[in-house]
Scaffold this active site. Structure first.
Site, mmCIF file in Angstrom:
data_model
loop_
_atom_site.group_PDB
_atom_site.id
_atom_site.type_symbol
_atom_site.label_atom_id
_atom_site.label_comp_id
_atom_site.label_asym_id
_atom_site.label_seq_id
_atom_site.Cartn_x
_atom_site.Cartn_y
_atom_site.Cartn_z
ATOM 1 N N ASP A 332 0.807 -1.219 -0.026
ATOM 2 C CA ASP A 332 -0.122 -0.019 0.094
ATOM 3 C C ASP A 332 0.916 1.174 0.021
ATOM 4 O O ASP A 332 1.944 1.138 -0.169
ATOM 5 C CB ASP A 332 -1.012 -0.050 1.338
ATOM 6 C CG ASP A 332 -0.510 -0.032 2.619
ATOM 7 O OD1 ASP A 332 0.781 0.110 2.462
ATOM 8 O OD2 ASP A 332 -0.934 0.039 3.468
ATOM 9 N N ASP A 614 -2.507 -2.204 6.497
ATOM 10 C CA ASP A 614 -2.551 -1.699 8.117
ATOM 11 C C ASP A 614 -4.038 -1.579 8.602
ATOM 12 O O ASP A 614 -4.273 -1.416 9.487
ATOM 13 C CB ASP A 614 -1.889 -0.311 8.063
ATOM 14 C CG ASP A 614 -2.376 0.811 7.329
ATOM 15 O OD1 ASP A 614 -3.292 0.374 6.343
ATOM 16 O OD2 ASP A 614 -1.650 1.702 7.175
ATOM 17 N N ASP A 618 -7.579 -4.335 4.971
ATOM 18 C CA ASP A 618 -6.554 -5.338 4.285
ATOM 19 C C ASP A 618 -6.522 -6.689 5.052
ATOM 20 O O ASP A 618 -5.689 -7.580 4.164
ATOM 21 C CB ASP A 618 -5.376 -4.664 4.684
ATOM 22 C CG ASP A 618 -5.067 -3.241 4.223
ATOM 23 O OD1 ASP A 618 -5.371 -2.857 2.888
ATOM 24 O OD2 ASP A 618 -4.409 -2.354 4.543
#
Length: 889
Positions: A332, A614, A618
């Protein structure tokens, strides 16, 4: 029990239509009887993990594996022949493997528990016209909520009223900045991250207040959808686990077949049943690598320790090796590739654009920066001698920008005390403040500020005509670089209300400040190292495509990153997705389900996938990936519990370090396998050869157990401490489908096994021919086995290159292990108690010289084999500098 469909499209309905659909009153809320009725129909607003097997069942199920069966058989056989210490070690290995498997299986349950904990909050709800504080679990669809800054949104809601209302949705959508919420309806096809008239369970209110209608609770929320994906996205077996399982099956079948054949051949030759049973058991015990599972666990554990020193905490031992085989890293953006801290990078004022790190001291720049500090809601505090700001990320970025130019933020605010304020609102998209002395400042969207300006401040402090076209051109240039742009203006304030002045205009344009969440300084080098190692790095983010593209370019993902949005992903079939994913560098505006779909697509194409995350969104992808990497600082409990590895400082560079350590671990595992298997195969072949030749066994089961027990621990495990070989991150990742035992490894194992068989038989027959007893001859054969293993241990420090290249690299454990092994062999040979237990006898100096010569010869043969194959590969490849034989016809 019923649920409300979270995809009913409340974002596409007006407030009135939403209230009618839910059967509620936006002013007075539900009645007590309505709440009781709906609580019975919809159930509590909580996420419940699905039922599963009990603790005992899940623990016992871990031993249902062929490799464990082999270990159990080895333990029983070892105990039968009196090897109780070795049997205890084997039992310990079985228990250790069961515990590791149990922990791995429990990750999903912990992830679901973490998700469930997120909704255990309280909420302010309006019922029967009165506001009350109730547990969030008691909310039902149709409830009217009052939300304020600092609240966690307890359910999915439709916004009814909003006052400067902003929500941090990063944990769910990946959006890096708080989202300003409004009340108007949106097109039905609006993506989740763009639904500014709704808020979702698990997100946080960062600013303002709002009234909202509860549209979904519990499992029907977007958070509930994530929970279902976590439950269904089961973990995949690691490559090492799969390959060891395949090896254990082949080994189990092979041992049983060879032992049965040995037993049958002996009976046909007229050997007694008891003697042949002893021989068959000796063959099985010799062929079983009892120390392999323990060695694998220890090698992986050492890798875990090394990774912890490089800011990576590994929660799942096999993940260490899997990292070394990673072929695709999906990362990410916010907080991993970037600092997760908005920073002003450029200021355009007085007709020029300057870098924020080198700001000139001229009136235009100074006034633009002053406006950013005083027209600002961020709270100031001094930390370690520097001014720090807390509040909206965009506003907090303006304070250090002024400080870098030599301005004192506190002094500026003291010099310009505020007397009036027009707060930022989505409809107006600007903020204005009036200060003592008749001066006012404003900041906001470029088009809104420019529409109210008719002149601009020049570098010398004078004013001149406004060049709006130039300002818009700069805005576009900044936007193409993925920068967020704010415009600033100054005006005269007086007796009139500030709201009137805001609508009237006639302001002086001060300039632009462009900001971004900057890349981490070390990320570009880490990504370059991954590319050199043949690992593809993909960015998957919930942020906008333009911002993601700019960051991707800045960190070196590609010179011109290929971007695919979530909307574009939805248009691709499952068959089209792998090819599209392979050529795409950046995936923007991606939802949790799409992230999970991408992981499956890469895995379907044969990749070993590591993915970072995080947020709650996810968790499904982290659990599904071969390696899930969570953030230790900014990550949620759900993400950490679903991951295999946690980065203590949220830095992508730690992933590159972990991959390097993983490759080193796999190299050391291969070295251990190359070293230990020849001993087991050689022991089995010695027994088999003796049976086929009708000869007395050169070694007996209890002596085989001694060899396996001591050398695996004190010799083989020293290879776990081998340092990484040079060039580790310049070679491509090993193909995921490459077997654990390559042809080169089989060739090496076969060569050493043959050397051991020939040397042991020759030494045994030589000693007998020289008048030695059977006990002495066997003692020589056993010591020869160990001596050859010591010589071969040096050679295994580098499987591909001559050992002289490995010697300069330190491994103090090697000397310690060899010293302990030599001492044990001396006791094994000369201590009377050992002679009694293991049927050995003292031997003379001549026998030791012959043993040493055999070890040196075996070492030389292996090194010569390396050089031979190196030259052969160069000759075949036509490497410059090698000779080719002339082509004669």
């Amino acid at each position: 029990m019923q649920t409300v469909d979270a995809t009913a499209g409340f974002h596409a309905l007006t407030v009135r239509e939403s209230a009618e659909h839910l059967g509620t009153d936006p002013s007075g809320g539900l009645t007590a009887s309505q709440v009781r009725d709906r609580a019975g129909r919809y159930g509590p607003n909580a996420l419940e993990p699905p039922p599963g097997h009990g603790v005992l069942w899940r623990l016992v199920s871990q031993v249902r594996d062929p490799l464990v069966y082999v270990l159990l058989v080895a333990g029983v056989v070892t105990a039968v022949f009196g090897g109780y210490p070795d049997a205890a070690v084997i039992a310990g290995v079985v228990v250790l493997n069961a515990v590791i498997g149990y922990v791995q299986e429990s990750r999903a349950r912990r992830a679901l528990d973490a998700l469930a904990r997120m909704v255990r909050t309280h909420a302010t709800v309006v019922r029967d016209g009165l506001a009350a504080r109730v547990p969030a679990e008691d909310l039902v669809p149709g409830d009217v909520l009052e939300l304020a800054a600092g609240d966690q949104v307890p359910a999915d809601v439709r916004i009814v009223e909003a006052h400067l209302f902003e929500v941090d949705e990063s944990a769910l959508t990946g959006e890096s900045l708080p989202v300003a919420k409004t009340t108007g309806e949106l097109p039905p096809a609006t993506a989740l991250a763009d639904r500014v008239n709704t808020a979702h369970s698990g997100t946080m209110v960062t600013r303002g207040s709002a009234r909202a209608l509860v549209t979904a609770t519990g499992a029907a929320t977007q958070l509930g959808a994530v929970q279902r994906m976590v439950a269904t996205a089961g973990p995949v077996a690691t490559p090492l686990t799969r390959k060891l399982a395949g090896f254990s099956k082949q080994l189990s079948v092979g041992i049983v077949v060879i032992a049965v054949l040995t037993f049958a051949v002996g009976l046909v030759r007229g050997t007694g049943v008891a003697e042949m049973f002893t021989a068959a058991v000796a063959l099985a015990v010799g062929a079983i690598p009892e120390g392999l599972p323990a060695a694998v666990s220890i090698v992986l554990a050492i890798g875990v320790v090394r990774m912890s020193r490089r800011r990576s905490v590994v929660r799942n031992l096999p993940a260490v090796e899997t990292l070394g085989g990673t072929t695709v890293i999906c990362t990410d953006k916010t907080g991993t590739l970037t600092l997760n801290r908005m920073t002003v990078t450029a200021v355009a004022a007085g007709g020029r654009t300057v870098d924020a790190g080198n700001l000139p001291d001229d009136p235009a720049v100074r006034e633009c920066l002053t406006a950013g500090v005083v027209c600002n809601e961020a709270a100031l505090s001094r930390v370690d001698g520097l001014w720090s700001a807390q509040g909206d990320p965009t506003e907090t970025a303006l304070v250090p920008a002024a400080e870098r130019a030599g301005l004192d933020p506190a002094e500026l605010r003291a010099r310009h005390p505020r007397v009036d304020l027009v707060p930022f609102e989505p409809e107006r998209r600007l903020m204005a403040t009036a200060h003592a002395g008749g001066v006012g400042y404003a900041k906001g969207a470029v088009e809104e500020i420019l529409a109210r300006c008719d002149r601009e401040l020049r570098a010398d402090g004078s004013t001149g005509p406004l060049d709006a076209a130039a300002a818009h051109r700069l805005q576009r240039e900044f936007a193409e670089r993925g920068l967020r742009v704010l415009a600033f203006a100054r005006f005269r304030s007086g007796e009139e209300p500030l709201a009137v002045l805001v609508d009237r205009g006639g302001w002086t344009f001060l300039g632009l400040q462009a900001m971004q969440d900057p890349p981490r300084p070390e990320v570009a080098g880490a990504i370059a190292a991954c590319h050199s190692a043949g690992i593809a790095v993909k960015m998957i983010t919930g942020d906008h495509a333009g911002t993601a593209r700019a960051i991707g370019r800045a960190v070196g993902l590609a010179d011109e990153p290929v971007v695919l949005t979530g909307a574009g992903l939805d248009e691709l079939t499952d068959g089209e997705l792998p090819a599209a994913a392979a050529r795409t560098t950046v995936f923007a505006r991606v939802s949790p389900g799409q992230k999970l779909r991408l992981v499956k697509a890469f895995q379907g194409a044969g990749h070993i996938v590591a993915i970072t995350g995080d947020g709650v969104n996810d968790a499904p992808a982290l659990r599904r990936a071969d390696i899930g990497v969570a953030m230790g600082r900014g990550g949620t409990d759900a993400a950490r519990d679903a991951a295999d590895m946690v980065l203590t400082d949220d830095d992508f560079a730690a992933i590159e370090s972990a991959v390097e350590e993983g490759r080193g671990v796999f190299d050391n595992l291969r070295k251990f396998l190359a070293w230990t298997l020849p001993t087991n195969i050689g022991e089995g072949m010695v027994i088999l050869a003796a049976v086929l030749l009708g000869a007395t066994l050169p070694i007996v089961p209890v002596q085989i157990l001694w060899i396996n027990m001591t050398t695996a621990v004190f010799l083989g495990l020293t290879l776990a401490f081998e340092p990484k070989e040079p060039g580790l991150m310049t070679r491509p990742p090993r193909p995921p489908d490459r077997p654990l035992f390559t042809p080169a490894l089989f060739r090496r194992v076969g060569l050493i096994s043959l050397l051991l068989v020939v040397a042991a038989f020759a030494a045994y027959r030589w000693e007998l021919g020289g008048g030695a007893s059977v006990a002495q001859a066997r003692t020589v054969a056993i010591n020869l086995f160990v001596a050859v293993q010591i010589g071969y241990l040096f050679s295994c420090r580098s499987l591909e290159h001559p050992v002289v290249r490995a010697w300069p690299r330190g491994n103090r454990m090697l000397a310690v292990g060899i010293g302990i092994t030599v001492g044990l062999q001396v006791l094994f040979t000369y201590l009377p108690a050992m002679n009694t237990i293991f049927h050995t006898a003292p031997i003379g100096a001549g026998a030791w010289l012959r043993i040493l010569a055999a070890a040196v010869l075996a070492f030389a043969v292996v090194e010569a084999d390396k050089l031979l194959w190196i030259r052969l590969r160069r000759y075949t490849a036509g490497t410059p500098g090698t000779r080719r034989r002339p082509n004669r016809r």
